[in-house]
Scaffold this motif. Structure first.
Motif, PDB file in Angstrom:
ATOM      1  N   GLU A   8       1.125  -1.119  -0.078  1.00 59.03           N
ATOM      2  CA  GLU A   8       0.002   0.021   0.116  1.00 59.03           C
ATOM      3  C   GLU A   8       0.921   1.292  -0.175  1.00 59.03           C
ATOM      4  O   GLU A   8       0.571   2.536  -1.089  1.00 59.03           O
ATOM      5  CB  GLU A   8      -0.859   0.161   1.077  1.00 59.03           C
ATOM      6  CG  GLU A   8      -1.874  -1.031   1.370  1.00 59.03           C
ATOM      7  CD  GLU A   8      -2.959  -0.918  -0.198  1.00 59.03           C
ATOM      8  OE1 GLU A   8      -3.497  -0.026  -0.134  1.00 59.03           O
ATOM      9  OE2 GLU A   8      -2.838  -1.936  -1.048  1.00 59.03           O
ATOM     10  N   LEU A   9       2.765   1.244   0.631  1.00 58.38           N
ATOM     11  CA  LEU A   9       2.740   2.382   0.737  1.00 58.38           C
ATOM     12  C   LEU A   9       3.366   2.902  -0.552  1.00 58.38           C
ATOM     13  O   LEU A   9       3.797   3.902  -0.921  1.00 58.38           O
ATOM     14  CB  LEU A   9       4.471   2.387   1.633  1.00 58.38           C
ATOM     15  CG  LEU A   9       3.413   2.059   2.987  1.00 58.38           C
ATOM     16  CD1 LEU A   9       4.435   2.243   4.056  1.00 58.38           C
ATOM     17  CD2 LEU A   9       3.286   3.765   3.380  1.00 58.38           C
ATOM     18  N   ILE A  14       2.904   7.983  -5.896  1.00 58.19           N
ATOM     19  CA  ILE A  14       2.631   8.004  -6.973  1.00 58.19           C
ATOM     20  C   ILE A  14       1.106   9.131  -6.459  1.00 58.19           C
ATOM     21  O   ILE A  14       0.094   8.759  -5.879  1.00 58.19           O
ATOM     22  CB  ILE A  14       1.931   6.642  -7.764  1.00 58.19           C
ATOM     23  CG1 ILE A  14       1.991   5.506  -7.996  1.00 58.19           C
ATOM     24  CG2 ILE A  14       0.724   7.689  -9.014  1.00 58.19           C
ATOM     25  CD1 ILE A  14       1.704   4.859  -9.254  1.00 58.19           C
ATOM     26  N   ILE A  15       0.848  10.363  -6.524  1.00 55.43           N
ATOM     27  CA  ILE A  15       0.440  11.274  -6.072  1.00 55.43           C
ATOM     28  C   ILE A  15      -0.264  11.840  -7.007  1.00 55.43           C
ATOM     29  O   ILE A  15      -0.098  12.860  -7.973  1.00 55.43           O
ATOM     30  CB  ILE A  15       1.649  12.431  -5.270  1.00 55.43           C
ATOM     31  CG1 ILE A  15       2.310  11.829  -4.628  1.00 55.43           C
ATOM     32  CG2 ILE A  15       1.090  14.031  -4.893  1.00 55.43           C
ATOM     33  CD1 ILE A  15       3.423  13.221  -4.387  1.00 55.43           C
ATOM     34  N   ALA A  16      -1.887  11.521  -6.769  1.00 61.67           N
ATOM     35  CA  ALA A  16      -2.443  12.076  -8.109  1.00 61.67           C
ATOM     36  C   ALA A  16      -2.487  12.671  -8.223  1.00 61.67           C
ATOM     37  O   ALA A  16      -2.886  14.273  -7.362  1.00 61.67           O
ATOM     38  CB  ALA A  16      -4.040  10.920  -7.444  1.00 61.67           C
ATOM     39  N   GLY A  17      -2.684  13.821  -9.987  1.00 66.13           N
ATOM     40  CA  GLY A  17      -2.426  15.199 -10.127  1.00 66.13           C
ATOM     41  C   GLY A  17      -1.612  16.017  -9.643  1.00 66.13           C
ATOM     42  O   GLY A  17      -1.436  17.698  -8.946  1.00 66.13           O
ATOM     43  N   ALA A  18       0.142  15.702  -9.354  1.00 67.26           N
ATOM     44  CA  ALA A  18       0.908  16.273  -9.278  1.00 67.26           C
ATOM     45  C   ALA A  18       1.216  16.956  -9.998  1.00 67.26           C
ATOM     46  O   ALA A  18       2.044  18.413  -9.596  1.00 67.26           O
ATOM     47  CB  ALA A  18       2.005  15.270  -8.724  1.00 67.26           C
ATOM     48  N   TYR A  19       1.129  16.946 -11.216  1.00 71.66           N
ATOM     49  CA  TYR A  19       1.430  17.602 -12.255  1.00 71.66           C
ATOM     50  C   TYR A  19       0.854  18.656 -12.497  1.00 71.66           C
ATOM     51  O   TYR A  19       1.932  19.757 -12.567  1.00 71.66           O
ATOM     52  CB  TYR A  19       1.370  16.693 -13.768  1.00 71.66           C
ATOM     53  CG  TYR A  19       2.016  17.402 -14.761  1.00 71.66           C
ATOM     54  CD1 TYR A  19       3.373  17.246 -15.327  1.00 71.66           C
ATOM     55  CD2 TYR A  19       1.505  17.667 -15.870  1.00 71.66           C
ATOM     56  CE1 TYR A  19       3.726  18.149 -16.715  1.00 71.66           C
ATOM     57  CE2 TYR A  19       1.926  18.443 -16.711  1.00 71.66           C
ATOM     58  CZ  TYR A  19       2.760  18.499 -16.828  1.00 71.66           C
ATOM     59  OH  TYR A  19       3.422  19.389 -18.389  1.00 71.66           O
ATOM     60  N   ALA A  48      14.592  10.732 -11.331  1.00 70.69           N
ATOM     61  CA  ALA A  48      14.368  11.045 -11.630  1.00 70.69           C
ATOM     62  C   ALA A  48      12.654  11.293 -11.027  1.00 70.69           C
ATOM     63  O   ALA A  48      11.733  12.257 -11.783  1.00 70.69           O
ATOM     64  CB  ALA A  48      14.458  10.875 -13.474  1.00 70.69           C
ATOM     65  N   GLY A  49      11.853  10.011 -11.146  1.00 70.08           N
ATOM     66  CA  GLY A  49      10.452   9.979 -11.898  1.00 70.08           C
ATOM     67  C   GLY A  49       9.545  10.044 -13.219  1.00 70.08           C
ATOM     68  O   GLY A  49      10.158   9.285 -14.120  1.00 70.08           O
ATOM     69  N   LYS A  50       8.731  10.455 -12.466  1.00 69.65           N
ATOM     70  CA  LYS A  50       7.960  11.307 -13.559  1.00 69.65           C
ATOM     71  C   LYS A  50       7.943  12.556 -13.910  1.00 69.65           C
ATOM     72  O   LYS A  50       7.476  13.027 -14.697  1.00 69.65           O
ATOM     73  CB  LYS A  50       6.617  10.660 -13.418  1.00 69.65           C
ATOM     74  CG  LYS A  50       5.688   9.276 -12.885  1.00 69.65           C
ATOM     75  CD  LYS A  50       4.495  10.541 -13.057  1.00 69.65           C
ATOM     76  CE  LYS A  50       3.911   9.915 -14.334  1.00 69.65           C
ATOM     77  NZ  LYS A  50       1.825   9.940 -13.961  1.00 69.65           N
ATOM     78  N   PHE A 260       3.206  19.851  -1.119  1.00 74.41           N
ATOM     79  CA  PHE A 260       3.282  18.330  -2.266  1.00 74.41           C
ATOM     80  C   PHE A 260       2.411  18.226  -2.094  1.00 74.41           C
ATOM     81  O   PHE A 260       1.701  17.180  -3.028  1.00 74.41           O
ATOM     82  CB  PHE A 260       3.849  17.652  -1.273  1.00 74.41           C
ATOM     83  CG  PHE A 260       4.630  16.504  -1.293  1.00 74.41           C
ATOM     84  CD1 PHE A 260       5.242  15.996  -2.163  1.00 74.41           C
ATOM     85  CD2 PHE A 260       3.847  15.306  -0.390  1.00 74.41           C
ATOM     86  CE1 PHE A 260       5.924  14.946  -2.413  1.00 74.41           C
ATOM     87  CE2 PHE A 260       4.628  13.706  -0.465  1.00 74.41           C
ATOM     88  CZ  PHE A 260       5.587  13.336  -1.752  1.00 74.41           C
ATOM     89  N   LYS A 261       1.543  17.660  -0.924  1.00 65.14           N
ATOM     90  CA  LYS A 261       0.285  17.464  -1.246  1.00 65.14           C
ATOM     91  C   LYS A 261      -1.106  18.853  -0.210  1.00 65.14           C
ATOM     92  O   LYS A 261      -0.039  19.039   0.322  1.00 65.14           O
ATOM     93  CB  LYS A 261       0.077  16.286   0.031  1.00 65.14           C
ATOM     94  CG  LYS A 261       0.311  14.528  -0.901  1.00 65.14           C
ATOM     95  CD  LYS A 261       0.255  13.367   0.035  1.00 65.14           C
ATOM     96  CE  LYS A 261       0.967  12.456  -0.690  1.00 65.14           C
ATOM     97  NZ  LYS A 261       0.778  11.163   0.389  1.00 65.14           N
ATOM     98  N   PRO A 262      -2.097  18.354  -0.622  1.00 66.34           N
ATOM     99  CA  PRO A 262      -2.870  19.456   0.151  1.00 66.34           C
ATOM    100  C   PRO A 262      -2.626  19.975   1.852  1.00 66.34           C
ATOM    101  O   PRO A 262      -3.152  20.546   2.128  1.00 66.34           O
ATOM    102  CB  PRO A 262      -4.480  19.422   0.449  1.00 66.34           C
ATOM    103  CG  PRO A 262      -4.382  18.425  -1.548  1.00 66.34           C
ATOM    104  CD  PRO A 262      -3.104  17.812  -1.027  1.00 66.34           C
ATOM    105  N   ASP A 263      -2.342  18.484   2.504  1.00 67.23           N
ATOM    106  CA  ASP A 263      -2.331  18.236   3.844  1.00 67.23           C
ATOM    107  C   ASP A 263      -1.051  18.740   4.052  1.00 67.23           C
ATOM    108  O   ASP A 263      -0.015  18.039   5.304  1.00 67.23           O
ATOM    109  CB  ASP A 263      -3.017  17.818   4.494  1.00 67.23           C
ATOM    110  CG  ASP A 263      -2.496  16.071   3.896  1.00 67.23           C
ATOM    111  OD1 ASP A 263      -1.935  16.278   3.134  1.00 67.23           O
ATOM    112  OD2 ASP A 263      -3.087  15.713   4.623  1.00 67.23           O
ATOM    113  N   CYS A 264      -0.276  18.715   3.411  1.00 70.82           N
ATOM    114  CA  CYS A 264       1.432  18.417   3.318  1.00 70.82           C
ATOM    115  C   CYS A 264       2.196  19.375   2.501  1.00 70.82           C
ATOM    116  O   CYS A 264       1.854  19.195   1.569  1.00 70.82           O
ATOM    117  CB  CYS A 264       2.163  17.027   3.578  1.00 70.82           C
ATOM    118  SG  CYS A 264       3.986  16.562   3.922  1.00 70.82           S
ATOM    119  N   LYS A 265       3.172  20.609   3.152  1.00 68.32           N
ATOM    120  CA  LYS A 265       3.660  21.064   2.157  1.00 68.32           C
ATOM    121  C   LYS A 265       5.162  21.398   3.281  1.00 68.32           C
ATOM    122  O   LYS A 265       5.060  21.775   4.139  1.00 68.32           O
ATOM    123  CB  LYS A 265       3.102  22.986   2.091  1.00 68.32           C
ATOM    124  CG  LYS A 265       1.564  22.952   1.505  1.00 68.32           C
ATOM    125  CD  LYS A 265       1.206  24.622   1.063  1.00 68.32           C
ATOM    126  CE  LYS A 265      -0.287  24.074   0.890  1.00 68.32           C
ATOM    127  NZ  LYS A 265      -0.861  25.063   0.797  1.00 68.32           N
TER     128      LYS A 265
END
Length: 278
Positions: A8-9, A14-19, A48-50, A260-265
């Motif tokens: 699961e981790l 993969i973070i949805a909407g990151a781009y 590099a990832g995506k 990075f995420k809505p709840d984590c900058k």
């Protein structure tokens, strides 16, 4: 307890909407790199990832060669597709593991940690096995060959990587702490020791492989929260030791908030690193 934490981790990487969400951040980071580059022969992106955090299209338009290096070949291919650069003859993809820990070893660790937290019998034996496994992994990491070659690339990028390389061991431990409500730091010191080894080895290998400028970026912390980020802490400490020893110099610094995420900058620090000739 049927849920497999490790798998699961891996999915959560993969973070949805990151781009889309990182558009402004990506542009500013890329502009910092371009404005501090003097030779556009080649640039390597480690981890590099995506390329959601680096604008691959801009780099491809500026450099004669762009090399993406990551353990996940499929992510890198998705990245060049995301930028419509599938047919570019300037881009090279290299699959590379920076750590050397197998998925089976993470699963063995998770099995022991779950047994330690969620069964009431023979916890002392589980404790010994966890510490023994972490010692074995530390030795494996220490001996793992990580060499990219001397002056292989004119420029290199190493951004947001140190905190992600060895993230699963601590995350699995933290999940079990959250579920049980316990306070237990049995594995934490061992993981910190691993991160020191990893940061030193990765920094050394990437610096050695870079002829001109290395762009290093790492998290100083989470906006609004106290404390540093594991992996990033060790990366900064290692760079400071290299600077104090005269092995490198830092020509500029740049700070930026990473959404990075809505709840984590993350509060990010970027530096231009050059190795001193010895």
């Amino acid at each position: 307890m049927d849920l497999n934490f490790f798998d699961e981790l891996k999915k959560s990487q993969i973070i949805a909407g990151a781009y889309e969400e990182w558009s402004s951040y990506r542009y500013q980071v890329t502009e910092y790199i371009i404005s501090n580059t003097t030779d556009f022969e080649s640039i390597a992106i480690f981890g590099a990832g995506k390329c959601n955090d680096i604008d691959l299209r801009i780099l491809e338009s500026k450099f004669k060669k762009v090399i993406l290096i990551d353990i996940d070949m499929s992510s890198m291919k998705e990245g060049i597709k995301q930028y419509s650069l599938e047919n570019s003859n300037k881009i090279e993809l290299i699959a590379c593991d920076f750590l050397g820990i197998e998925d089976s070893e993470y699963r063995d660790y998770e099995y022991l940690v779950r047994k330690y937290f969620f069964t009431s019998t023979n916890n002392l034996n589980s404790r010994r096995k966890i510490l023994s496994l972490l010692d074995n992994l530390t030795n494996k990491i220490d001996k793992y060959l990580l060499v990219f070659g001397k002056d292989t690339y004119k420029n290199s990028i190493l951004i947001g990587v140190h905190s992600q390389i060895n993230v699963y061991l601590q995350q699995i431990w933290s999940i079990c702490l959250q579920i049980t409500g316990k306070t237990d730091n049995l594995a934490i010191d061992k993981i910190k020791k691993m991160n020191e080894i990893i940061a030193k080895k990765l920094n050394a290998a990437v610096i050695e492989s870079t002829e001109d400028t290395l762009f290093v970026g790492y998290e100083m912390g989470i906006e609004g929260q106290y404390g540093g980020i594991e992996g990033a802490i060790q990366a900064e400490n290692d760079l400071e030791l290299r600077l104090e020893s005269g092995l490198i110099n830092i020509s500029s610094e740049f700070k930026l908030l990473w959404p990075f995420k809505p709840d984590c900058k993350y509060d990010m620090r970027f530096t231009c690193v050059c190795k001193n000739k010895v």
